[in-house]
Write an enzyme that holds these catalytic residues in place. Structure first.
Site, mmCIF file in Angstrom:
data_model
loop_
_atom_site.group_PDB
_atom_site.id
_atom_site.type_symbol
_atom_site.label_atom_id
_atom_site.label_comp_id
_atom_site.label_asym_id
_atom_site.label_seq_id
_atom_site.Cartn_x
_atom_site.Cartn_y
_atom_site.Cartn_z
ATOM 1 N N GLU A 171 -3.633 9.598 -45.112
ATOM 2 C CA GLU A 171 -3.121 8.747 -44.030
ATOM 3 C C GLU A 171 -1.750 8.142 -44.343
ATOM 4 O OE1 GLU A 171 -7.773 7.572 -42.979
ATOM 5 O OE2 GLU A 171 -6.282 5.957 -43.174
ATOM 6 N N GLU A 276 -13.739 14.678 -41.636
ATOM 7 C CA GLU A 276 -14.477 13.417 -41.424
ATOM 8 C C GLU A 276 -15.026 13.367 -39.997
ATOM 9 O OE1 GLU A 276 -11.311 11.047 -44.356
ATOM 10 O OE2 GLU A 276 -12.199 9.976 -42.652
HETATM 11 O O1 G3I Z 1 -18.555 -2.596 -51.863
HETATM 12 C C1 G3I Z 1 -18.548 -3.750 -51.063
HETATM 13 C C2 G3I Z 1 -19.818 -4.543 -51.343
HETATM 14 O O2 G3I Z 1 -19.738 -5.012 -52.693
HETATM 15 C C3 G3I Z 1 -19.881 -5.710 -50.393
HETATM 16 O O3 G3I Z 1 -21.116 -6.399 -50.607
HETATM 17 C C4 G3I Z 1 -19.862 -5.156 -48.934
HETATM 18 C C5 G3I Z 1 -19.886 -6.330 -47.971
HETATM 19 O O4 G3I Z 1 -19.007 -6.229 -46.987
HETATM 20 O O5 G3I Z 1 -18.638 -4.422 -48.726
HETATM 21 C C6 G3I Z 1 -18.591 -3.289 -49.578
HETATM 22 O O6 G3I Z 1 -17.393 -2.645 -49.361
HETATM 23 C C7 G3I Z 1 -17.395 -1.886 -48.123
HETATM 24 C C8 G3I Z 1 -17.120 -0.416 -48.507
HETATM 25 O O7 G3I Z 1 -16.984 0.369 -47.276
HETATM 26 C C9 G3I Z 1 -18.253 0.162 -49.309
HETATM 27 O O8 G3I Z 1 -19.421 0.188 -48.570
HETATM 28 C C10 G3I Z 1 -16.215 -2.394 -47.287
HETATM 29 O O9 G3I Z 1 -16.542 -3.728 -46.837
HETATM 30 C C11 G3I Z 1 -16.034 -1.498 -46.062
HETATM 31 O O10 G3I Z 1 -14.841 -1.846 -45.361
HETATM 32 C C12 G3I Z 1 -15.866 -0.028 -46.542
HETATM 33 O O11 G3I Z 1 -15.784 0.725 -45.368
HETATM 34 C C13 G3I Z 1 -15.343 2.083 -45.623
HETATM 35 C C14 G3I Z 1 -13.947 2.265 -45.026
HETATM 36 O O12 G3I Z 1 -13.551 3.658 -45.203
HETATM 37 C C15 G3I Z 1 -12.963 1.344 -45.699
HETATM 38 O O13 G3I Z 1 -11.743 1.734 -45.641
HETATM 39 C C16 G3I Z 1 -16.323 3.009 -44.883
HETATM 40 O O14 G3I Z 1 -17.608 2.915 -45.508
HETATM 41 C C17 G3I Z 1 -15.831 4.450 -44.940
HETATM 42 O O15 G3I Z 1 -16.631 5.259 -44.088
HETATM 43 C C18 G3I Z 1 -14.380 4.513 -44.449
HETATM 44 O O16 G3I Z 1 -13.927 5.855 -44.604
HETATM 45 C C19 G3I Z 1 -12.586 6.124 -44.158
HETATM 46 C C20 G3I Z 1 -12.050 7.258 -45.006
HETATM 47 O O17 G3I Z 1 -12.099 6.910 -46.359
HETATM 48 C C21 G3I Z 1 -10.641 7.611 -44.592
HETATM 49 N N1 G3I Z 1 -10.543 7.877 -43.157
HETATM 50 C C22 G3I Z 1 -11.133 6.908 -42.254
HETATM 51 C C23 G3I Z 1 -12.566 6.615 -42.694
HETATM 52 C C24 G3I Z 1 -13.181 5.615 -41.761
HETATM 53 O O18 G3I Z 1 -12.518 4.394 -41.865
#
Ligand code: G3I
Length: 386
Positions: A171, A276
């Site tokens: 990205e 994705e």
């Molecule tokens: O690990 C922490 C955990 O310790 C905490 O308790 C919890 C509470 O909020 O958050 C956890 O982190 C989360 C992380 O996923 C792991 O589960 C983040 O808040 C959350 O924002 C993060 O979301 C991920 C997102 O990328 C973040 O950028 C999504 O799961 C994931 O599906 C998404 O994937 C991205 C690709 O990498 C790139 N393209 C877009 C795609 C969708 O956004």
């Protein structure tokens, strides 16, 4: 209906079995036997492209039986939803945490998967320390290149010969095709992308290397990505392919846009992966997948909390059929189709761009059962299940 049918088939098979058994030996308390094989996406598209899913920690540690069965029967490639991102694997200077990533790679090896690494250089989920000097001021170009190289050497080196392909840069473009004003660009300059690919190739010359992005079906953004590929190839940089994330809606992008996008990247001499895939069925005005974009929750934006109306279920099946028809038109150029998740239950689309919604973006429902969209994709496949 499908669950009833499935259970009817299972109980019929059981009855047949029990009768056979009772005639030959006393009845045994056994797991349901069934000879009816569930069609498999990986087998159906065997002659065309790999089919896979992004896994969260619960999935690659087999915590969820239903999902575990789907992953092992349906997919031949896996991607890490979060476990290989910088914040997870390199949380502080000099500290690497490979424990979860190791389980992900082992799961892939045990199940003969084509294993993807996601991702090395991105503007999101990277700890602040990466870009900061002791005084909190931005580090120098030289220092940030050093930190990028160290990270790539350590992470790609750790899984050399085990992870088959890497999303090296994720990205890096704006919707108008210009480079995103990330800390990587501001501190290093626009050759940070070339450097990242060179460091990755150096760390594992056998690994496939990809540029990955969303909304590349938008012409302006696609032109920017094609220019990026052209420049990298002109400098002899080893780029294998471009990943189209394809976080799509029921009506955007059109299959013509996707078809043209795949064709143009094919002409630029790179392979194309759908990296994705999910189909958002909920009201959404956005064509972006930028995680920093959020919308306030509103009941109007969460219309199906208790199940998807059949008309929308059928629209989803038709959409997936149209998408796979377009991908299968480019067998060999499109080398992989990866869903961003396994079942609707864990999809990031339940919490983005509005938190706490009930979305239905994938082929398997919250009970790990195949949806009509699954049948539609199977029926389209070049190789029909036996
Ligand atoms: O690990 C922490 C955990 O310790 C905490 O308790 C919890 C509470 O909020 O958050 C956890 O982190 C989360 C992380 O996923 C792991 O589960 C983040 O808040 C959350 O924002 C993060 O979301 C991920 C997102 O990328 C973040 O950028 C999504 O799961 C994931 O599906 C998404 O994937 C991205 C690709 O990498 C790139 N393209 C877009 C795609 C969708 O956004």
């Amino acid at each position: 209906m499908r669950r009833f049918l499935y259970l009817a088939i299972v109980s019929l098979a059981l009855a047949v079995n029990v009768t056979a058994q009772s005639q030959s030996s006393p009845p045994q308390p056994s797991a349901p036997q069934t000879s009816i094989s569930q069609p498999s996406l990986k087998d159906a598209y065997k002659d065309c492209f790999l089919v896979g899913a992004a896994l969260n920690a619960a999935e690659f540690t087999g915590e969820d039986q239903g999902e575990d069965a789907i992953i092992k029967s349906q997919f031949n490639t896996i991607s890490p939803e979060n476990v290989l991102k910088w914040e997870a694997i390199h949380p502080s200077p000099g500290t690497y945490n490979f424990s979860q990533a190791e389980k992900y790679v082992e799961f892939g090896e045990q199940n003969h998967m084509f294993i993807i690494g996601h991702n090395l250089v991105w503007h999101s989920q990277v700890p602040k320390w990466v870009f900061e000097g002791k005084n909190g001021k931005p580090v120098s170009r030289k220092e940030l290149l050093h930190r990028m190289r160290d990270h790539i050497r350590a992470v790609v080196g750790q899984y050399k010969g085990r992870i088959n392909g890497w999303d090296v840069v994720n990205e890096a473009l704006n919707e108008d095709g210009t480079l995103r004003q990330s800390s990587w660009l501001k501190i290093i300059g626009d050759d940070y992308i070339e450097k990242a690919f060179r460091f990755a190739h150096e760390a594992d010359p056998a690994a496939q290397l990809y540029y990955n992005d969303y909304s590349l079906e938008n012409e302006a953004k696609r032109r920017g990505a094609l220019e990026l590929v052209r420049k990298l190839k002109a400098k002899g940089v080893a780029i294998t392919g471009v990943g189209l994330q394809d976080h799509v809606n029921l009506d955007w992008p059109t299959t013509d846009q996707i078809d043209a996008t795949i064709t143009e990247f094919g002409k630029s001499g790179v392979k194309v992966m759908i990296t994705e895939l999910d189909v958002d069925v909920l009201p959404s005005s956005t064509h972006t997948a930028d995680v920093s974009y959020n919308v306030a929750s509103d009941p109007k934006l969460n219309p199906y909390p208790n199940g998807l109306p059949d008309a929308v279920q059928q629209a989803l099946a038709q959409r997936y059929a149209d998408l796979f028809r377009t991908y299968a038109k480019h067998c060999g150029l499109v080398t992989r189709v990866t869903f961003w998740g396994v079942t609707d239950k864990d999809s990031w689309k339940n919490n983005w761009p509005v938190r706490g919604r009930t979305n239905y973006p994938l082929l398997f429902d919250r009970s790990a059962q195949p949806k009509p969209a699954f049948d539609a994709v199977i029926q389209l496949a070049p190789r029909q299940a036996p």
